[in-house]
Design a protein around this motif. Structure first.
Motif, PDB file in Angstrom:
ATOM      1  N   GLY A 234      -1.558  10.167  53.706  1.00  0.00           N
ATOM      2  CA  GLY A 234      -2.350   9.536  52.665  1.00  0.00           C
ATOM      3  C   GLY A 234      -1.639   9.361  51.346  1.00  0.00           C
ATOM      4  N   ASN A 235      -0.324   9.518  51.349  1.00  0.00           N
ATOM      5  CA  ASN A 235       0.464   9.412  50.126  1.00  0.00           C
ATOM      6  C   ASN A 235       1.165   8.060  50.034  1.00  0.00           C
ATOM      7  OD1 ASN A 235      -0.090  12.124  49.279  1.00  0.00           O
ATOM      8  ND2 ASN A 235       1.363  12.835  50.833  1.00  0.00           N
ATOM      9  N   PRO A 236       1.689   7.704  48.850  1.00  0.00           N
ATOM     10  CA  PRO A 236       2.471   6.467  48.724  1.00  0.00           C
ATOM     11  C   PRO A 236       3.729   6.518  49.591  1.00  0.00           C
ATOM     12  CG  PRO A 236       1.806   7.289  46.565  1.00  0.00           C
ATOM     13  CD  PRO A 236       1.486   8.373  47.548  1.00  0.00           C
ATOM     14  N   LEU A 237       4.183   5.355  50.028  1.00  0.00           N
ATOM     15  CA  LEU A 237       5.395   5.286  50.841  1.00  0.00           C
ATOM     16  C   LEU A 237       6.622   5.632  50.010  1.00  0.00           C
ATOM     17  CD1 LEU A 237       4.746   1.981  52.846  1.00  0.00           C
ATOM     18  CD2 LEU A 237       4.020   4.312  53.387  1.00  0.00           C
ATOM     19  N   ASP A 238       7.650   6.112  50.673  1.00  0.00           N
ATOM     20  CA  ASP A 238       8.918   6.442  50.021  1.00  0.00           C
ATOM     21  C   ASP A 238       9.903   5.311  50.326  1.00  0.00           C
ATOM     22  OD1 ASP A 238      11.421   7.421  49.261  1.00  0.00           O
ATOM     23  OD2 ASP A 238      10.926   9.487  49.812  1.00  0.00           O
ATOM     24  N   TYR A 239      10.189   4.486  49.316  1.00  0.00           N
ATOM     25  CA  TYR A 239      11.024   3.299  49.515  1.00  0.00           C
ATOM     26  C   TYR A 239      12.523   3.586  49.393  1.00  0.00           C
ATOM     27  CZ  TYR A 239       6.775   0.515  49.523  1.00  0.00           C
ATOM     28  OH  TYR A 239       5.554  -0.013  49.846  1.00  0.00           O
ATOM     29  N   ILE A 240      12.879   4.850  49.241  1.00  0.00           N
ATOM     30  CA  ILE A 240      14.288   5.229  49.225  1.00  0.00           C
ATOM     31  C   ILE A 240      14.652   6.028  50.470  1.00  0.00           C
ATOM     32  CG2 ILE A 240      16.073   6.591  48.047  1.00  0.00           C
ATOM     33  CD1 ILE A 240      15.401   3.985  46.643  1.00  0.00           C
ATOM     34  N   ASN A 241      13.825   6.999  50.829  1.00  0.00           N
ATOM     35  CA  ASN A 241      14.149   7.905  51.936  1.00  0.00           C
ATOM     36  C   ASN A 241      13.393   7.598  53.217  1.00  0.00           C
ATOM     37  OD1 ASN A 241      15.861   9.693  50.271  1.00  0.00           O
ATOM     38  ND2 ASN A 241      13.937  10.144  49.232  1.00  0.00           N
ATOM     39  N   GLY A 242      12.357   6.746  53.128  1.00  0.00           N
ATOM     40  CA  GLY A 242      11.554   6.470  54.305  1.00  0.00           C
ATOM     41  C   GLY A 242      10.400   7.453  54.415  1.00  0.00           C
ATOM     42  N   SER A 243       9.475   7.158  55.320  1.00  0.00           N
ATOM     43  CA  SER A 243       8.296   8.009  55.474  1.00  0.00           C
ATOM     44  C   SER A 243       7.534   7.599  56.725  1.00  0.00           C
ATOM     45  CB  SER A 243       7.394   7.883  54.244  1.00  0.00           C
ATOM     46  OG  SER A 243       7.024   6.540  54.009  1.00  0.00           O
ATOM     47  N   SER A 244       6.443   8.318  56.998  1.00  0.00           N
ATOM     48  CA  SER A 244       5.519   7.871  58.033  1.00  0.00           C
ATOM     49  C   SER A 244       4.731   6.683  57.475  1.00  0.00           C
ATOM     50  CB  SER A 244       4.579   9.014  58.422  1.00  0.00           C
ATOM     51  OG  SER A 244       3.834   9.450  57.299  1.00  0.00           O
ATOM     52  N   LEU A 245       3.917   6.064  58.322  1.00  0.00           N
ATOM     53  CA  LEU A 245       3.231   4.841  57.890  1.00  0.00           C
ATOM     54  C   LEU A 245       1.892   4.695  58.595  1.00  0.00           C
ATOM     55  CD1 LEU A 245       3.488   2.051  56.342  1.00  0.00           C
ATOM     56  CD2 LEU A 245       4.303   1.133  58.515  1.00  0.00           C
ATOM     57  N   PHE A 246       0.876   4.323  57.821  1.00  0.00           N
ATOM     58  CA  PHE A 246      -0.442   3.995  58.367  1.00  0.00           C
ATOM     59  C   PHE A 246      -0.942   2.773  57.607  1.00  0.00           C
ATOM     60  CE2 PHE A 246      -5.129   5.626  58.748  1.00  0.00           C
ATOM     61  CZ  PHE A 246      -5.425   4.600  59.614  1.00  0.00           C
ATOM     62  N   TYR A 260     -11.706  11.741  62.651  1.00  0.00           N
ATOM     63  CA  TYR A 260     -10.684  12.292  63.537  1.00  0.00           C
ATOM     64  C   TYR A 260      -9.760  13.298  62.854  1.00  0.00           C
ATOM     65  CZ  TYR A 260     -12.329   8.531  66.449  1.00  0.00           C
ATOM     66  OH  TYR A 260     -13.146   7.706  67.186  1.00  0.00           O
ATOM     67  N   PHE A 261      -9.523  13.113  61.566  1.00  0.00           N
ATOM     68  CA  PHE A 261      -8.637  14.037  60.869  1.00  0.00           C
ATOM     69  C   PHE A 261      -9.430  15.064  60.059  1.00  0.00           C
ATOM     70  CE2 PHE A 261      -5.382  10.329  60.580  1.00  0.00           C
ATOM     71  CZ  PHE A 261      -5.174  10.424  61.947  1.00  0.00           C
ATOM     72  N   HIS A 262     -10.762  14.996  60.163  1.00  0.00           N
ATOM     73  CA  HIS A 262     -11.648  15.988  59.547  1.00  0.00           C
ATOM     74  C   HIS A 262     -11.362  16.171  58.059  1.00  0.00           C
ATOM     75  CE1 HIS A 262     -12.802  16.677  63.658  1.00  0.00           C
ATOM     76  NE2 HIS A 262     -11.578  17.026  63.972  1.00  0.00           N
ATOM     77  N   ASN A 263     -11.246  15.014  57.387  1.00  0.00           N
ATOM     78  CA  ASN A 263     -11.042  14.984  55.935  1.00  0.00           C
ATOM     79  C   ASN A 263      -9.759  15.672  55.488  1.00  0.00           C
ATOM     80  OD1 ASN A 263     -13.384  13.519  54.952  1.00  0.00           O
ATOM     81  ND2 ASN A 263     -14.557  15.227  55.787  1.00  0.00           N
ATOM     82  N   SER A 264      -8.843  15.839  56.404  1.00  0.00           N
ATOM     83  CA  SER A 264      -7.536  16.407  56.038  1.00  0.00           C
ATOM     84  C   SER A 264      -6.473  15.630  56.780  1.00  0.00           C
ATOM     85  CB  SER A 264      -7.470  17.885  56.433  1.00  0.00           C
ATOM     86  OG  SER A 264      -6.183  18.411  56.176  1.00  0.00           O
ATOM     87  N   TRP A 265      -5.669  14.858  56.047  1.00  0.00           N
ATOM     88  CA  TRP A 265      -4.643  14.048  56.696  1.00  0.00           C
ATOM     89  C   TRP A 265      -3.707  14.928  57.511  1.00  0.00           C
ATOM     90  CZ3 TRP A 265      -4.350   8.786  56.708  1.00  0.00           C
ATOM     91  CH2 TRP A 265      -5.186   8.126  55.814  1.00  0.00           C
ATOM     92  N   PRO A 266      -3.278  14.465  58.661  1.00  0.00           N
ATOM     93  CA  PRO A 266      -2.411  15.283  59.518  1.00  0.00           C
ATOM     94  C   PRO A 266      -1.050  15.511  58.868  1.00  0.00           C
ATOM     95  CG  PRO A 266      -2.495  13.039  60.347  1.00  0.00           C
ATOM     96  CD  PRO A 266      -3.532  13.130  59.246  1.00  0.00           C
ATOM     97  N   ALA A 267      -0.546  16.716  59.057  1.00  0.00           N
ATOM     98  CA  ALA A 267       0.800  17.009  58.579  1.00  0.00           C
ATOM     99  C   ALA A 267       1.802  16.309  59.480  1.00  0.00           C
ATOM    100  CB  ALA A 267       1.045  18.509  58.587  1.00  0.00           C
ATOM    101  N   VAL A 268       2.710  15.585  58.864  1.00  0.00           N
ATOM    102  CA  VAL A 268       3.743  14.878  59.626  1.00  0.00           C
ATOM    103  C   VAL A 268       5.102  15.388  59.160  1.00  0.00           C
ATOM    104  CG1 VAL A 268       4.778  12.658  60.148  1.00  0.00           C
ATOM    105  CG2 VAL A 268       2.309  12.845  59.923  1.00  0.00           C
ATOM    106  N   ASN A 269       5.910  15.835  60.084  1.00  0.00           N
ATOM    107  CA  ASN A 269       7.244  16.326  59.748  1.00  0.00           C
ATOM    108  C   ASN A 269       8.213  15.166  59.773  1.00  0.00           C
ATOM    109  OD1 ASN A 269       6.332  19.029  59.692  1.00  0.00           O
ATOM    110  ND2 ASN A 269       6.451  19.091  61.927  1.00  0.00           N
ATOM    111  N   TYR A 270       8.667  14.749  58.590  1.00  0.00           N
ATOM    112  CA  TYR A 270       9.601  13.621  58.518  1.00  0.00           C
ATOM    113  C   TYR A 270      10.942  14.113  58.017  1.00  0.00           C
ATOM    114  CZ  TYR A 270      11.633   9.103  57.581  1.00  0.00           C
ATOM    115  OH  TYR A 270      12.457   8.009  57.611  1.00  0.00           O
TER     116      TYR A 270
END
Length: 270
Positions: A234-246, A260-270
């Motif tokens: 649920g955060n802004p994209l990282d235009y230098i290092n890359g990130s996950s995307l929705f 589905y995420f029960h009001n808590s965005w899933p932790a993604v290891n990037y």
């Protein structure tokens, strides 16, 4: 002050020329190498097309910088000034194996703000393009603003990799969602998948890791048609290092978060 009408005219001309070169290469023998792993391919055409853009941009707009997948330009660590974020072939595996479902992707940013987005689906001759504040287009047709769709009727683009045990996300978070949507697709090109969300062919696209050149152009398209775009957290994209995307049509971020995420965005290891 930059003249983005002029910049856009050049960018469209160059992307079409590069597309013709890629199509002409179908009859040639490709020099194929691997990068991070055996499935991370790069060809001589990836390098040739990026060099083509580097030469044209440097000659025409000498103060602009180039941030490309193949690293032909100078190292970029910030988005100050005008930066062209380029993927010469997004979907190289498709380019090599299928000769379709790949695109040239160009996002032009000024001081971190997306000004022009171009995604050219070469084989289908579909040029998705957007200027900030002026809407998004597929060739000469203006794309309408995206409208809401319920989860039960949505088409979700998601690579099957994320539905198996992996290092980046707990796949069990996504399984119930996949069961409830109308259908899933995967095209192997983030640029095309983002363009398809922008034009309504897909309703949402999720992935756990992308580089800036994968989403720089598509982000501008999505914003111009009123879509939602964040990382999977649920955060802004990282235009230098890359990130996950929705990316999604309006409302789906919140609906999926609550159901589905029960009001808590899933932790993604990037």
């Amino acid at each position: 002050m930059e003249n983005y009408t002029e910049i856009g005219t050049y960018a469209k001309e160059w992307i079409m020329t590069a597309g013709k070169r890629l199509k002409s290469s179908f009859e040639e023998n490709l020099n194929i190498e691997t990068k991070a792993n055996a499935n991370d391919l790069v060809t001589n055409m990836d390098k040739e097309i990026e060099q083509f853009f580097l030469d044209r941009i440097t000659e025409t707009f000498p103060t602009h910088r180039i941030f490309g997948e193949e690293g032909m330009g100078k190292r970029v660590t910030d988005l100050k000034g005008v930066v062209w974020i380029i993927d010469p072939i997004d979907g190289t595996m498709n380019f090599v194996h299928q000769q379709r479902n790949f695109a040239i992707s160009i996002g032009i940013y000024e001081d971190g703000i997306g000004k022009i987005g171009l995604i050219y689906d070469v084989v289908h001759n579909e040029l998705y393009h957007a200027f900030k504040g002026k809407g998004a287009y597929l060739n000469d047709i203006k794309l309408p603003k995206l409208t809401k769709v319920p989860i039960s009727e949505m088409i979700l683009s998601l690579n099957a990799t994320w539905l198996m045990e992996n290092k980046r996300i707990d796949h069990q978070i996504l399984t119930p969602l996949v069961k409830d949507v109308r259908g899933t697709r995967s095209y192997g090109s983030a640029a095309i998948e983002m363009a398809y969300v922008a034009c309504g062919r897909l309703d949402a696209y999720m992935t756990m890791r992308l580089a800036p050149w994968d989403f720089a152009a598509g982000s501008i398209l999505i914003e111009e048609v009123g879509g939602e775009i964040t990382t999977m957290s649920g955060n802004p994209l990282d235009y230098i290092n890359g990130s996950s995307l929705f990316v999604s049509k309006p409302g789906l971020h919140q609906a999926i978060l609550e159901s589905y995420f029960h009001n808590s965005w899933p932790a993604v290891n990037y």
